[in-house]
Design a protein around this motif. Structure first.
Motif, mmCIF file in Angstrom:
data_model
loop_
_atom_site.group_PDB
_atom_site.id
_atom_site.type_symbol
_atom_site.label_atom_id
_atom_site.label_comp_id
_atom_site.label_asym_id
_atom_site.label_seq_id
_atom_site.Cartn_x
_atom_site.Cartn_y
_atom_site.Cartn_z
ATOM 1 N N LYS A 1 -85.609 53.602 62.819
ATOM 2 C CA LYS A 1 -85.984 53.680 64.229
ATOM 3 C C LYS A 1 -87.158 54.641 64.373
ATOM 4 O O LYS A 1 -87.460 55.407 63.448
ATOM 5 C CB LYS A 1 -84.799 54.127 65.086
ATOM 6 N N LEU A 2 -87.832 54.558 65.504
ATOM 7 C CA LEU A 2 -88.914 55.484 65.816
ATOM 8 C C LEU A 2 -88.354 56.532 66.761
ATOM 9 O O LEU A 2 -87.737 56.202 67.778
ATOM 10 C CB LEU A 2 -90.095 54.758 66.456
ATOM 11 N N ILE B 1 -88.261 64.400 62.118
ATOM 12 C CA ILE B 1 -88.125 63.283 63.056
ATOM 13 C C ILE B 1 -88.673 61.971 62.496
ATOM 14 O O ILE B 1 -88.902 61.022 63.247
ATOM 15 C CB ILE B 1 -88.783 63.597 64.420
ATOM 16 N N ASP B 2 -88.874 61.890 61.166
ATOM 17 C CA ASP B 2 -89.238 60.605 60.570
ATOM 18 C C ASP B 2 -87.967 59.833 60.278
ATOM 19 O O ASP B 2 -87.329 60.028 59.238
ATOM 20 C CB ASP B 2 -90.047 60.796 59.286
ATOM 21 N N THR B 3 -87.593 58.958 61.191
ATOM 22 C CA THR B 3 -86.370 58.172 61.010
ATOM 23 C C THR B 3 -86.690 56.753 60.508
ATOM 24 O O THR B 3 -85.967 55.796 60.795
ATOM 25 C CB THR B 3 -85.546 58.130 62.312
ATOM 26 N N GLY B 4 -87.772 56.651 59.729
ATOM 27 C CA GLY B 4 -88.038 55.454 58.939
ATOM 28 C C GLY B 4 -88.261 54.178 59.721
ATOM 29 O O GLY B 4 -87.740 53.127 59.334
ATOM 30 N N CYS B 5 -89.055 54.244 60.780
ATOM 31 C CA CYS B 5 -89.278 53.037 61.583
ATOM 32 C C CYS B 5 -89.825 51.895 60.739
ATOM 33 O O CYS B 5 -89.360 50.755 60.830
ATOM 34 C CB CYS B 5 -90.225 53.344 62.731
ATOM 35 N N VAL B 6 -90.795 52.180 59.885
ATOM 36 C CA VAL B 6 -91.430 51.117 59.112
ATOM 37 C C VAL B 6 -90.499 50.548 58.035
ATOM 38 O O VAL B 6 -90.738 49.471 57.503
ATOM 39 C CB VAL B 6 -92.749 51.626 58.486
#
Length: 249
Positions: free
Chosen positions: A216-217, A207-212
């Motif tokens: 997205k979070l 579930i790490d969809t690369g917010c940073v």
């Protein structure tokens, strides 16, 4: 057990607030509390790279302290912990942004956040086994035969993934795709490797969809196994998103 597991926040506090509100949490007490008693869980990497790492620490510390959330450390958490202990760590790969925030604090406030974060990490397990063993939360995942173990080999896997010791041309580590071979009964929920969409395979969910990195979070609602996301406000850095074609069997 009803919980909402949130991927790598990396200091993206505003998106964290938006995501929890979208999930139905109320912030009137200064922390997200669900009216129906759902709890939050965090896969680690609360800090580094994003703009508000210290605000994220404060909120997660309070949630865990009040037994309203579960937390497992990520590799960035482990590095910041060692920094607070005074160990010789390099302030690179995102830690420099958290250190820059820390340098703005008074000595009293610095000591306060250091104490809270060290307590958060020291009281956490390497990975969390929940719902009578039906759910495992681990920062970079965990192999079936490692569940129940807490030795150094397992710690390396949980924090960094199934690394080979080799590097990609960009300096990132080469990892085996452990999830392709997972055959356990428990759901493994993890982050660490940014993907453009939550990745479900063999009862594992990244579930790490690369917010940073401008993605997205994302949260996974359990036991519903539904994902809920909010878009990032950060610039998009496409090369940071790992295609699993890049991993090795």
């Amino acid at each position: 057990m009803t919980i909402d597991i949130i991927g790598d926040i990396h200091g993206c506090y505003d998106e964290f607030v938006q995501l929890t509100e979208k999930l139905g949490y109320d912030w009137s007490e200064g922390i997200p509390i669900h009216p129906n008693g759902r709890k939050l869980a965090f896969v680690g990497d609360l800090t580094d790279r994003g703009p508000y790492s210290l605000k994220v620490i404060e909120v997660v510390y309070q949630l865990v302290d009040r037994q309203l959330a579960y937390y497992v450390p990520g590799n960035h958490c482990d590095k910041l912990y060692r920094y607070f202990l005074g160990r010789n760590v390099q302030t690179t790969h995102g830690l420099e942004t958290t250190v820059a925030e820390l340098e703005q604090l008074s000595r009293k406030d610095y000591n306060s956040i250091s104490s809270k974060f060290r307590k958060l990490v020291e009281n956490s397990n390497l990975y969390a086994v929940l719902d009578d063993g039906k759910l495992v939360i681990a920062h970079a995942g965990i192999r079936q035969d490692y569940i129940g173990r807490h030795d150094k080999k397992v710690k390396t896997f949980v924090l960094y993934g199934d690394i080979t010791g080799e590097k990609h041309p960009d300096g990132s580590p080469v990892r085996r795709d452990w999830a392709k071979k997972y055959n356990g009964d428990a759901w493994i929920v993890y982050g660490h490797t940014p993907v453009s969409e939550a990745r479900f395979i063999h009862r594992t969910v990244n579930i790490d969809t690369g917010c940073v990195f401008g993605g997205k979070l994302t949260a996974l609602r359990y036991p519903e196994l539904e994902t809920v996301s909010v878009p990032s406000t950060m610039p998009h850095v496409g090369e940071k998103f790992r295609s699993f074609d890049d991993t090795i069997e």
